[in-house]
Write an enzyme that holds these catalytic residues in place. Structure first.
Site, mmCIF file in Angstrom:
data_model
loop_
_atom_site.group_PDB
_atom_site.id
_atom_site.type_symbol
_atom_site.label_atom_id
_atom_site.label_comp_id
_atom_site.label_asym_id
_atom_site.label_seq_id
_atom_site.Cartn_x
_atom_site.Cartn_y
_atom_site.Cartn_z
ATOM 1 C CE LYS A 1 39.637 58.047 59.306
ATOM 2 N NZ LYS A 1 41.531 57.868 60.339
ATOM 3 C CB SER B 1 44.993 59.732 61.590
ATOM 4 O OG SER B 1 45.366 59.797 60.822
ATOM 5 C CB SER C 1 43.043 60.419 58.459
ATOM 6 O OG SER C 1 42.747 59.431 58.700
#
Length: 607
Positions: free
Chosen positions: A83, A182, A158
């Site tokens: 990420k 997330s 996210s």
């Protein structure tokens, strides 16, 4: 899934071991498949030549050392995504904000470095809701990541890009982050596993903070077994991380669980989640567990602190300078959330901490009523259009069952369950106290092996093992077999549970023992004696007792009882309760009942 198309870490490692695949072939497959997806799941990627050079180096190590190389590098040659709020040396850390980073990271984040040392290859950085602020996966200037099953719906965020590249089989695992859900919400939306460690279990050095005090680096993978392997490599204390708290807990949950669920579950939208959750509850009961409805209002009240309280100021602390100097770089929704921190004072921050400390104390009562909690990973699965129409409201509802977990310091794993009538994945999340990461991962492996669902969006199946290849660290324990008053539900069982002992299994001894009812004992207790002949199998429970608690447990055992070696039905030996032979003179032989519980039942008057 066939052996010619390995996708999980376990399958890929086996293919490398037996020579049916090389790391170069695996990397070439990644490069080909990654280019075929139009989704903006990747923000940046290492050059092809660099990735193939790393693959060739892995092949050379495998050729030189043979399969033994996996003993020291269990992730040798495995490509993975990261990420883009986590540092990877040589790549920008954008946090999905163009103009935020001007220079590539010079070093890997600690978690990434541990994976690299174990042989894994970071191939690129994945898209996310800007500054990890969101649960939808649409708040990025690089584009909204679609759901891997229905591009009209959100991927979840996210950690949107990480979930997508795993679900579509591009990489076997990816790193996400999880502050408010997330790493769990996108896992649920994409039919994959999201393992959220206890806060502090994995170093966050090299992670751009969202809420630094509760941030977690999480694992997204096709299977719980794979996620557990990755966590076992990443975890550990880090002196450079002020929030590092590496405190392992039990290795497994009890065989029969009290599973707490929301007494009044909340659902929204048209995804069909209400019916799927009812089916999940029925499935839990079919496995022999007890479903316990609980009032979740204290948890929802705790969750309100994350965005409705001063914790939003932690997000402001991470990006304050950029917000002051270049506010136009922010996604409008992210900007409105972060700017709301200016409405809180230092006094508000302390009041918020007081509320949280009170919530942390009061919510421990949940663990006296349930062993784990099971919740829908999300209460709805909104469409892209619904999020565009109400970007704040549509996002906020997705944190209903996730926002409170890190504030309370708990562990969690998001697992696939089934598909709704609309063909959408539906997942559930199991939540446990701090330190239960290994136990949740083991439970997750068994859960997946029973359901036999397709992996991610691949629409292919594989047989999954119900046990872990390599488990995260757990508390060192000693197996102790109990035969009488320490059995589950009997008067002295609390001496085990209050010491953090967990039930491993119910079984019998080898047919080499006789059981006696000891006279004058309070509470009543039996005595077990090994005999040369004429013995029988006696019912016992085997409990894993933390080594640190053994001394205090031994101090509670009165004469004529003690601990010795017992042989179980499968031939293994464990420590267990035995009795001095002298005390058995004149005691009633109750071997015919096969165990203490059956003997006690025989004493009850017939109804």
């Amino acid at each position: 899934m066939t052996s010619t198309d390995p996708r999980t870490l376990a399958e890929l490692q086996q293919a490398l071991r037996n020579g049916t695949m090389t790391v170069r072939q695996l990397m070439l497959r990644f490069l080909k498949e990654q280019s075929q997806f139009a989704s903006p799941a990747w923000i940046s990627r290492l050059h092809d030549e660099a990735l193939l050079a790393q693959a060739d180096a892995c092949d050379a190590r495998l050729l030189a050392q043979g399969p033994a190389v996996f003993d020291t590098q269990p992730l040798l040659g495995m490509p993975f995504g990261v990420k883009d709020n986590i540092d990877v040396a040589g790549l920008l850390t954008t946090a999905a904000c163009k103009g935020f980073a001007s220079e590539p990271a010079s070093t890997h984040a600690v978690a990434v470095q541990k994976l690299v040392a174990a042989g894994a290859i970071p191939v690129g950085k994945t898209n996310l809701d800007q500054f990890a602020t969101g649960l939808v996966g649409t708040r990025s200037p690089y584009g909204a990541v679609p759901n891997s099953f229905d591009p009209a719906r959100v991927s979840g965020g996210s950690s949107s890009g990480s979930a997508y590249v795993v679900a579509t089989g591009q990489v076997p695992f990816a790193l996400g982050t999880d502050t408010a859900g997330s790493g769990r919400v996108p896992a649920g939306f994409n039919n994959i596993v999201g393992l959220k460690p206890t806060p502090g279990r994995v170093s966050t050095t090299g992670l751009l903070p969202a809420c630094r005090s509760i941030d977690c680096i999480s694992v997204l993978a096709l299977t719980a077994d794979d996620a557990a392997l990755v966590l076992s490599v990443m975890e550990g204390a880090d002196a450079a991380d002020a929030y590092s708290r590496f405190q392992p807990g039990p290795a497994r949950l009890k065989p029969r669980l009290r599973v707490g669920i929301p007494a009044r579950p909340v659902f929204n939208g048209d995804a069909g989640y209400r019916e799927s959750f009812a089916q999940a509850c029925a499935h839990v009961q079919s496995l022999g567990h007890e479903v316990v409805p609980l009032d979740f209002s204290p948890l929802h009240a705790t969750a309100e602190l994350l965005y409705g309280g001063p914790w939003v100021a932690e997000r402001h602390a991470a990006v304050e300078r950029l917000l002051d100097q270049k506010p136009e770089l922010f996604d409008p929704s992210v900007r409105s959330i972060v700017e709301s921190a200016r409405d809180f004072s230092a006094t508000d921050a302390f009041r918020g901490h007081y509320k949280l400390r009170a919530a942390q104390a009061s919510t421990t009562s949940f663990w006296s009523q349930a062993d784990v909690l099971m919740v829908p990973t999300a209460p709805a699965h909104p469409t892209m259009a619904e999020v565009a129409a109400d970007p704040i409201g549509a996002n906020a509802q997705l944190g209903t069952y996730t926002n409170f977990v890190n504030l309370l310091g708990w562990s969690a794993i998001a697992l696939p369950f089934d598909f709704t009538a609309r063909g959408l994945p539906f997942g559930v999340t199991f939540i446990a106290p701090a330190g239960f990461d290994a136990a949740l991962a083991q439970f997750g492996a068994a859960w997946q092996s029973q359901l036999k669902l397709p992996l991610g969006a691949l629409k292919q199946h594989t047989e999954l093992r119900p046990t872990l290849t390599r488990a995260p660290a757990s508390t060192p324990t000693l197996a102790i077999a109990v035969v009488g008053a320490h059995l589950s539900g009997l008067p002295l069982n609390g001496q085990l549970t209050e010491r953090g002992a967990t039930l491993r299994l119910a079984t019998t001894t080898a047919p080499q023992y006789r059981l006696y009812a000891l006279p004058g004992t309070v509470p009543p207790k039996p005595g077990l004696q090994r005999v040369g002949s004429g013995g029988a199998a006696i019912a016992v429970e085997v409990w894993d007792v933390p080594l640190a608690e053994i001394g205090s447990f031994l101090a509670l055992i009165p004469a004529p009882l003690g601990l010795g070696s017992l042989t179980l039905a499968d031939g293994t030996s464990v420590h267990g309760f035995v009795c001095e032979a002298l005390a058995l003179e004149g005691a009633r032989d109750i071997t015919e009942f096969g165990g203490w519980r059956a003997y006690l039942a025989s004493l009850k008057p017939a109804s």
